[in-house]
Design an enzyme around this catalytic site. Structure first.
Site, mmCIF file in Angstrom:
data_model
loop_
_atom_site.group_PDB
_atom_site.id
_atom_site.type_symbol
_atom_site.label_atom_id
_atom_site.label_comp_id
_atom_site.label_asym_id
_atom_site.label_seq_id
_atom_site.Cartn_x
_atom_site.Cartn_y
_atom_site.Cartn_z
ATOM 1 C CG ASP A 130 81.576 -2.006 6.778
ATOM 2 O OD1 ASP A 130 81.196 -0.284 7.488
ATOM 3 O OD2 ASP A 130 81.396 -2.971 6.786
ATOM 4 C CG ASP A 185 75.959 -2.817 1.834
ATOM 5 O OD1 ASP A 185 76.625 -2.443 2.069
ATOM 6 O OD2 ASP A 185 75.346 -3.912 2.903
HETATM 7 O O1 A2G Z 1 78.853 -4.492 6.196
HETATM 8 C C1 A2G Z 1 78.483 -3.094 5.709
HETATM 9 O O2 A2G Z 1 77.503 -3.509 5.541
HETATM 10 C C2 A2G Z 1 79.196 -3.684 4.221
HETATM 11 N N1 A2G Z 1 78.585 -1.932 3.990
HETATM 12 C C3 A2G Z 1 78.870 -3.883 3.815
HETATM 13 O O3 A2G Z 1 79.713 -3.979 2.641
HETATM 14 C C4 A2G Z 1 79.262 -5.912 4.741
HETATM 15 O O4 A2G Z 1 80.939 -5.471 4.404
HETATM 16 C C5 A2G Z 1 78.696 -5.727 5.351
HETATM 17 C C6 A2G Z 1 79.487 -6.663 6.836
HETATM 18 O O5 A2G Z 1 78.518 -7.005 7.903
HETATM 19 C C7 A2G Z 1 79.537 -0.919 3.541
HETATM 20 O O6 A2G Z 1 80.154 -0.974 4.281
HETATM 21 C C8 A2G Z 1 78.951 0.548 3.395
#
Ligand code: A2G
Length: 364
Positions: A130, A185
């Site tokens: 991330d 998301d």
């Molecule tokens: O962190 C982000 O919002 C991620 N989104 C989501 O998928 C999830 O892993 C979350 C966990 O805290 C992106 O990477 C865009």
């Protein structure tokens, strides 16, 4: 990235959409058991992916990440062994910043090689990486660093990038990783999946074996949409060659949910070795035609009705690059039946509101 993995889009399960931070080792183990007992593992869902919140807030005295002792007391290596013993693979999550998006655990910025080695020692097969709480430097640089670190550990690890901001990841992420997010998301609503489908569609030409656009994980089975809408969600993700990562609680999934996620004919389209992302060919008043090439000169077509009433949608052979006179075998991938063995010129179907029809066309 040509690291030998994800030659077709990855398939599996991820904890985030249903559980967010409420995960622990016994939940994950029972999910693994359910993937096996429902037959989902056997149709290809092999990655079992922990998302955010699996680690202690602080590193140990040698700077190593460690599993959260209150929720993963046996450690990640033991969990990986459990997953591997059932023929499946384990995925984990980290962040190209100082902490992850949930702010409950450290990120890997400045610890790339150390963390990549830790993951490899534990037997991890997949990393979702991330982009929260970073130092403001270019994501290309930070994502490359983890990519090189993973390539040095002597274990093939699928690398999934989560940068989707201003840097248009589709244009560069394929150099470093196997999948990259193209949108914010997902959530369990019709508005979310239609808007994500359109955003992900733009980047189609950058996808191919080893490198895929990622419109985020599946919401099928989480309860916010109708079965018709979930079938559309799954069909469009499949033809866009998206990673198929189940996001529901597989242990309590309904028969209908399992039928959607387990549709082998739709999965075969997603996993077709040619690996070309289908795109939207036409859209008028919410009536859409999506299509793309498959191996053995076949074509997949989705007729998608985003409107509120049942409506006919047509595709002509010309729309999909075939001579109008070409005879085609038409297979309905949801009805599991042949519509015609000798169809010419065009195909028309009445499509339910928010529903779709999905066909494989084989010219001969
Ligand atoms: O962190 C982000 O919002 C991620 N989104 C989501 O998928 C999830 O892993 C979350 C966990 O805290 C992106 O990477 C865009």
């Amino acid at each position: 990235l040509a690291n030998g993995v994800a030659r077709t889009p990855p398939m599996g399960w991820n904890s985030w959409n249903h559980f967010q931070c409420n995960i622990n080792e016994s939940t994950v183990k029972t999910i693994v058991d359910a993937l096996v007992s429902t037959g989902l593992a056997a149709v290809g869902y092999k990655y079992v992916n922990l998302d955010d919140c699996w680690a202690e807030k602080n590193r140990d005295t040698r700077g190593n990440l460690r599993a959260k002792s209150s929720t993963f007391p046996s450690g990640i290596k033991t969990l990986a062994d459990y997953v591997h013993a059932r023929g499946l693979k384990l995925g984990i999550y980290s962040d190209a910043g100082y902490m992850t998006c949930s702010m409950t655990m450290p990120g890997s910025l400045g610890h790339e090689e150390q963390d990549a080695r830790t993951f490899a020692e534990w037997g991890v097969d997949y990393l979702k990486y991330d982009n929260c709480y970073n130092d403001g430097s270019k994501p290309q640089k930070r994502y490359a660093r983890m990519s090189y670190a993973l390539q040095k550990v002597g274990r093939p690890i699928l690398y999934s990038l989560c940068e989707w901001g201003q840097e248009n990841p589709a244009k560069w992420a394929g150099l470093y990783g196997n999948t990259w997010r193209t949108t914010g998301d997902i959530n369990d609503t019709w508005a979310s999946i239609t808007s994500i489908a359109d955003q992900n569609n733009i980047w189609g030409r950058y996808a191919g074996p080893g490198k895929w656009n990622d419109p985020d994980m599946l919401e099928v089975g989480n309860g916010g949409m109708s079965l018709e809408e979930y079938r559309s969600h799954f069909s469009i993700w499949a033809v866009m060659k998206a990673p198929l990562l189940i996001g529901c609680d597989v242990r309590s999934a309904s028969k209908e949910t399992l039928q959607i996620l387990g549709n082998k004919e739709v999965i075969n389209v997603n996993q077709d070795p040619m690996g070309v992302q289908a795109r939207k060919l036409r859209s008028k008043d919410g009536l859409e035609v999506w299509a793309g090439p498959l191996s053995r000169k076949r074509v997949v077509v989705v007729l998608w009705n985003r409107g509120r009433s049942v409506a006919p949608i047509s595709v002509t052979w010309r729309d999909i690059g075939l001579s109008p006179y070409k005879p085609v075998v038409v297979r309905d991938l949801w009805a599991h039946s042949f519509v015609s063995r000798n169809k010419r010129f065009r195909l028309t179907a009445n499509v339910a509101p928010h529903g779709c029809k999905m066909y494989a066309l084989s010219p001969y």
